[in-house]
Write a protein that holds these residues in place. Structure first.
Motif, mmCIF file in Angstrom:
data_model
loop_
_atom_site.group_PDB
_atom_site.id
_atom_site.type_symbol
_atom_site.label_atom_id
_atom_site.label_comp_id
_atom_site.label_asym_id
_atom_site.label_seq_id
_atom_site.Cartn_x
_atom_site.Cartn_y
_atom_site.Cartn_z
ATOM 1 N N LEU A 99 6.479 16.001 3.620
ATOM 2 C CA LEU A 99 6.736 14.567 3.643
ATOM 3 C C LEU A 99 5.444 13.769 3.751
ATOM 4 C CD1 LEU A 99 9.975 14.024 5.691
ATOM 5 C CD2 LEU A 99 9.395 12.960 3.517
ATOM 6 N N THR A 100 4.551 14.252 4.648
ATOM 7 C CA THR A 100 3.288 13.556 4.832
ATOM 8 C C THR A 100 2.487 13.547 3.538
ATOM 9 O OG1 THR A 100 3.339 14.479 7.045
ATOM 10 C CG2 THR A 100 1.306 13.406 6.383
ATOM 11 N N VAL A 101 2.428 14.740 2.908
ATOM 12 C CA VAL A 101 1.665 14.845 1.658
ATOM 13 C C VAL A 101 2.270 13.907 0.602
ATOM 14 C CG1 VAL A 101 1.101 16.399 -0.244
ATOM 15 C CG2 VAL A 101 0.833 17.160 2.133
ATOM 16 N N LEU A 102 3.619 13.927 0.517
ATOM 17 C CA LEU A 102 4.316 13.113 -0.478
ATOM 18 C C LEU A 102 4.030 11.629 -0.252
ATOM 19 C CD1 LEU A 102 6.463 13.585 -2.770
ATOM 20 C CD2 LEU A 102 8.121 12.730 -1.106
ATOM 21 N N VAL A 103 4.213 11.217 1.018
ATOM 22 C CA VAL A 103 4.005 9.800 1.341
ATOM 23 C C VAL A 103 2.576 9.394 0.986
ATOM 24 C CG1 VAL A 103 3.802 8.169 3.252
ATOM 25 C CG2 VAL A 103 5.784 9.663 3.091
ATOM 26 N N PHE A 104 1.643 10.272 1.381
ATOM 27 C CA PHE A 104 0.245 9.959 1.123
ATOM 28 C C PHE A 104 -0.032 9.851 -0.383
ATOM 29 C CE2 PHE A 104 -4.227 11.099 0.548
ATOM 30 C CZ PHE A 104 -4.817 10.149 1.377
ATOM 31 N N SER A 105 0.498 10.831 -1.151
ATOM 32 C CA SER A 105 0.223 10.857 -2.591
ATOM 33 C C SER A 105 0.794 9.628 -3.278
ATOM 34 C CB SER A 105 0.839 12.095 -3.235
ATOM 35 O OG SER A 105 0.491 13.209 -2.482
ATOM 36 N N LEU A 115 -0.094 4.772 -6.124
ATOM 37 C CA LEU A 115 0.232 3.375 -6.415
ATOM 38 C C LEU A 115 -0.988 2.476 -6.209
ATOM 39 C CD1 LEU A 115 3.793 2.946 -4.844
ATOM 40 C CD2 LEU A 115 3.172 2.756 -7.269
ATOM 41 N N ALA A 116 -1.599 2.673 -5.100
ATOM 42 C CA ALA A 116 -2.732 1.835 -4.761
ATOM 43 C C ALA A 116 -3.871 2.053 -5.742
ATOM 44 C CB ALA A 116 -3.187 2.175 -3.346
ATOM 45 N N PHE A 117 -4.094 3.336 -6.081
ATOM 46 C CA PHE A 117 -5.180 3.664 -6.981
ATOM 47 C C PHE A 117 -5.009 2.966 -8.323
ATOM 48 C CE2 PHE A 117 -7.190 6.363 -10.176
ATOM 49 C CZ PHE A 117 -8.461 6.508 -9.633
ATOM 50 N N PHE A 118 -3.738 3.022 -8.820
ATOM 51 C CA PHE A 118 -3.470 2.408 -10.116
ATOM 52 C C PHE A 118 -3.789 0.935 -10.105
ATOM 53 C CE2 PHE A 118 -1.107 6.072 -11.756
ATOM 54 C CZ PHE A 118 -1.589 6.053 -13.074
ATOM 55 N N ARG A 119 -3.350 0.304 -9.041
ATOM 56 C CA ARG A 119 -3.577 -1.141 -8.957
ATOM 57 C C ARG A 119 -5.052 -1.465 -8.873
ATOM 58 N NH1 ARG A 119 -1.096 -5.004 -4.902
ATOM 59 N NH2 ARG A 119 -2.757 -6.224 -5.872
ATOM 60 N N GLN A 120 -5.712 -0.787 -7.964
ATOM 61 C CA GLN A 120 -7.112 -1.081 -7.703
ATOM 62 C C GLN A 120 -7.975 -0.725 -8.904
ATOM 63 O OE1 GLN A 120 -7.939 -2.683 -5.205
ATOM 64 N NE2 GLN A 120 -10.190 -2.530 -5.127
ATOM 65 N N LEU A 171 -7.746 3.809 3.683
ATOM 66 C CA LEU A 171 -7.479 3.705 5.123
ATOM 67 C C LEU A 171 -6.035 3.305 5.375
ATOM 68 C CD1 LEU A 171 -10.730 2.093 6.542
ATOM 69 C CD2 LEU A 171 -9.880 4.428 6.836
ATOM 70 N N VAL A 172 -5.563 2.318 4.583
ATOM 71 C CA VAL A 172 -4.177 1.871 4.741
ATOM 72 C C VAL A 172 -3.219 3.022 4.496
ATOM 73 C CG1 VAL A 172 -2.388 0.380 3.768
ATOM 74 C CG2 VAL A 172 -4.680 -0.531 4.218
ATOM 75 N N CYS A 173 -3.487 3.803 3.402
ATOM 76 C CA CYS A 173 -2.610 4.933 3.075
ATOM 77 C C CYS A 173 -2.618 5.952 4.205
ATOM 78 C CB CYS A 173 -3.065 5.616 1.789
ATOM 79 S SG CYS A 173 -2.741 4.600 0.378
ATOM 80 N N LEU A 174 -3.831 6.246 4.672
ATOM 81 C CA LEU A 174 -3.951 7.234 5.748
ATOM 82 C C LEU A 174 -3.171 6.791 6.984
ATOM 83 C CD1 LEU A 174 -7.620 8.501 5.773
ATOM 84 C CD2 LEU A 174 -5.552 9.881 5.807
ATOM 85 N N LEU A 175 -3.353 5.512 7.328
ATOM 86 C CA LEU A 175 -2.674 4.968 8.511
ATOM 87 C C LEU A 175 -1.170 5.069 8.365
ATOM 88 C CD1 LEU A 175 -4.650 1.848 9.683
ATOM 89 C CD2 LEU A 175 -3.761 3.695 11.091
ATOM 90 N N LEU A 176 -0.675 4.648 7.159
ATOM 91 C CA LEU A 176 0.768 4.692 6.912
ATOM 92 C C LEU A 176 1.298 6.113 6.996
ATOM 93 C CD1 LEU A 176 1.340 2.056 4.115
ATOM 94 C CD2 LEU A 176 2.545 2.204 6.290
ATOM 95 N N SER A 236 -0.054 8.727 8.504
ATOM 96 C CA SER A 236 -0.075 9.312 9.847
ATOM 97 C C SER A 236 0.988 8.665 10.726
ATOM 98 C CB SER A 236 -1.459 9.219 10.483
ATOM 99 O OG SER A 236 -1.921 7.910 10.423
ATOM 100 N N GLY A 237 1.253 7.354 10.460
ATOM 101 C CA GLY A 237 2.330 6.679 11.202
ATOM 102 C C GLY A 237 3.646 7.360 10.930
ATOM 103 N N VAL A 238 3.907 7.615 9.671
ATOM 104 C CA VAL A 238 5.178 8.254 9.296
ATOM 105 C C VAL A 238 5.265 9.639 9.906
ATOM 106 C CG1 VAL A 238 6.477 9.235 7.362
ATOM 107 C CG2 VAL A 238 5.531 6.938 7.190
ATOM 108 N N SER A 239 4.156 10.406 9.830
ATOM 109 C CA SER A 239 4.230 11.774 10.338
ATOM 110 C C SER A 239 4.350 11.784 11.862
ATOM 111 C CB SER A 239 3.031 12.602 9.877
ATOM 112 O OG SER A 239 1.856 12.005 10.330
ATOM 113 N N PHE A 240 3.726 10.818 12.535
ATOM 114 C CA PHE A 240 3.852 10.743 13.994
ATOM 115 C C PHE A 240 5.304 10.502 14.389
ATOM 116 C CE2 PHE A 240 4.075 8.061 17.808
ATOM 117 C CZ PHE A 240 3.452 8.892 18.720
#
Ligand code: ADP
Length: 530
Positions: free
Chosen positions: A17-23, A28-33, A132-137, A139-143
């Motif tokens: 789940l963590t890997v999926l959420v992160f990916s 999404l973010a990568f595409f936009r940026q 950073l935002v992705c990582l935070l999100l 890790s929040g989900v996995s916590f």
């Protein structure tokens, strides 16, 4: 589902789940940026058109006049030769690297594109906040998930009722639960045994007359029985220091010596009673494990011993006085110092002193018989009235000498069961005293009465009486109220002691009433078994 499976599944789920959420987030973010960055990149793209001679004919960013011949540029040279060419150069003026790409068109002109490296890094830099935002999100989900899942795994373990374990799917816990169960059974069995042992110990020590105190190696109370509370007249709690038990320097010193392995004892006087206190160390495998302190009441023994000591001192003194007289007088007769006319009175004195000695020794023998105990009960049924009459008769002469009248009252058929010889002695002593301690012309009344197995014998006189402060002592050995009078009348000071012993030997009670100058009444009440 078993616990292992559950933990495995949870872990896998969590990681996936963590890997999926992160990916997903990162994608999404990568595409936009990246899209935005590419747009920006295009805006800073420099396009130049260079003819075959090397002159720049178009440049969207630089003044054409300022540009020199471009044939020497590697990418341009390559493009003229091969159709395409690329190169990168560091520009000192701008302080950055520029990437060049050149293509030869059909016309023979070269189109060259230039992009500064800086803009490539800018693209990447732009991703950092996103990352950073992705990582935070993630890790929040996995916590959050980890917490929920851990709770779900642990909840059934926490809820296991050890009294009636229901494991559900957690088979892995079975050996553990089983062991806890056996240990619980063993513990409760041991506890039961300890409780029953403690009950036995407290039943034994609780009924002990002796005081028992158990100390540990540090001098703290492990056990104090009921008697020790009473002896020391205070509550002793388990765990108290021995200092609080009995604050006596000698006692504490002995306890300390005992705790260092020495067996000792002492005598303590507590609340008017005497105790032998025994201190014994307790050894556990050759090491001192504590101390046992035993309090034994020796008041009676102590008092008897003191009385015996006093008695022997008195006996020696009482015997010495007449013997000294006898020795002195006989010596005077023997060495001729005595005059002829003195010999007769000396012999009389020796005679009276000797009979006094014999009387004292007789009385001492009688008393020591009582002290030793075990006098056989040679009881017979006899007529007490007749006996009293005989005793009074034997003292008739003495009574007449002093002009004292002795009367006997009572039933002529008053029988009693007892040792006749002893009762004779008792009557003799009482009547003898009543005559001795009487006034000239006084009276003595001997009264006998009996009912329902109780016989009363009262000897009343109109004599000198006994002062109150002496009343409680007159039954003591060698006690005399008036020493000189007693000696003059041939008293030993043992008569009333013998009376008391005889009365008690017959289960009797002695009472005395007296008024100084008026007279004395001594009453003995015998309980008759028949
Ligand atoms: P004692 O041989 O001196 O008479 P007892 O033991 O018989 O010794 O009596 C103890 C003391 O009690 C006597 O010394 C006397 O002082 C006193 N006592 C005994 N009987 C009488 C009595 N009937 N009246 C007055 N005092 C008495």
């Amino acid at each position: 589902m078993g616990m292992t499976k559950r933990i495995f599944r949870t872990m896998s789920l969590l990681i996936s789940l963590t890997v999926l959420v992160f990916s997903v987030l990162w994608g999404l973010a990568f595409f936009r940026q990246f899209g935005a960055q590419v747009k920006d990149g295009l805006k800073t793209l420099r396009v130049s058109i260079i003819d075959q001679a090397g002159n720049v004919t178009f440049d969207n960013m630089a003044e054409l006049d300022m540009l020199g011949n471009h044939l020497d540029r590697p990418e341009v040279a390559d493009a003229i030769r091969n159709g395409t060419g690329e190169s990168e150069r560091f520009s000192d003026t701008l302080g950055e690297t520029t990437h060049y790409y050149a293509v030869r068109m059909a016309s023979g002109d070269i189109v060259r594109l230039a992009l500064e490296t800086d803009s490539v890094f800018t693209i990447l830099y732009g991703f950092v906040p996103l990352l950073l935002v992705c990582l935070l999100l993630a890790s929040g989900v996995s916590f959050f998930l980890a917490r929920r899942l851990t709770k779900r795994i642990v909840a059934p373990i926490n809820n296991i009722d050890l009294d009636a374990p229901e494991l559900g799917n957690y088979d892995e816990l079975l050996p553990l639960v089983k062991r806890i169960e056996t240990q619980k059974r063993e513990l409760s069995a041991q506890l039961g045994e300890i409780e029953s042992r403690a009950a036995t110990i407290s039943a034994i020590t609780g009924n002990m007359k002796e005081g028992l105190l158990l100390l540990d190696t540090n001098g703290k109370v492990l056990l104090a029985n009921e008697s020790v509370h009473n002896i020391l007249a205070q509550d002793i709690a388990v765990g108290n220091d021995m200092i609080t038990v009995y604050r006596d320097a000698d006692f504490l010193a002995q306890a300390k010596r005992c705790l260092s392995g020495e067996k000792t004892e002492m005598v303590l006087c507590l609340n008017n009673r005497y105790y032998s206190v025994y201190f014994s160390p307790v050894f556990e495998k050759a090491q001192i494990g504590g101390a046992v302190i035993l309090f034994i009441d020796i008041t009676e023994r102590y008092a008897a011993e003191a009385q015996r000591k006093e008695f022997s001192a008195n006996v020696s003194h009482e015997l010495k006085t007449p013997l000294t007289t006898i020795a002195a007088l006989s010596e005077m007769i023997a060495d001729g110092t005595a005059k002829d006319k003195d010999i007769r009175p000396f012999a009389d004195k020796i005679k009276s002193q000797s009979s006094r000695l014999i009387n004292i020794i007789d009385d001492i023998i009688k008393l020591s018989e009582f002290d030793e105990g075990g006098i056989p009960k040679e009881h017979t049924r006899f007529n007490l009235y007749d006996l009293a009459e005989t005793v009074i008769g034997s003292l008739d002469e003495k009574a007449k000498e002093r002009h004292v009248t002795v009367d006997l009252r009572g039933e002529s058929q008053q029988y009693m069961v007892g040792n006749m010889r002893m009762i004779d002695e008792l009557l003799f002593n009482l009547v003898d005293n009543a005559i001795k301690y009487n006034y000239e012309g006084g009276r003595v009344d001997v009264a006998l009465s009996g009912n329902e197995g109780e016989i009363k014998l009262a000897v009343e006189d109109t004599g000198v009486g006994i002062p109150k402060e002496h009343l409680s002592h007159i039954f003591e050995r060698f006690y005399r109220v008036d020493k000189s009078r007693s000696k003059k009348t041939g008293g030993t000071g043992l008569g009333l002691s013998i009376v008391k012993h005889i009365a008690e030997f017959h289960g009797g009670r002695v009472e005395v009433e007296s008024t100084v100058g008026e007279g004395t009444a001594i009453t003995i009440t015998f309980q008759q078994q028949e």
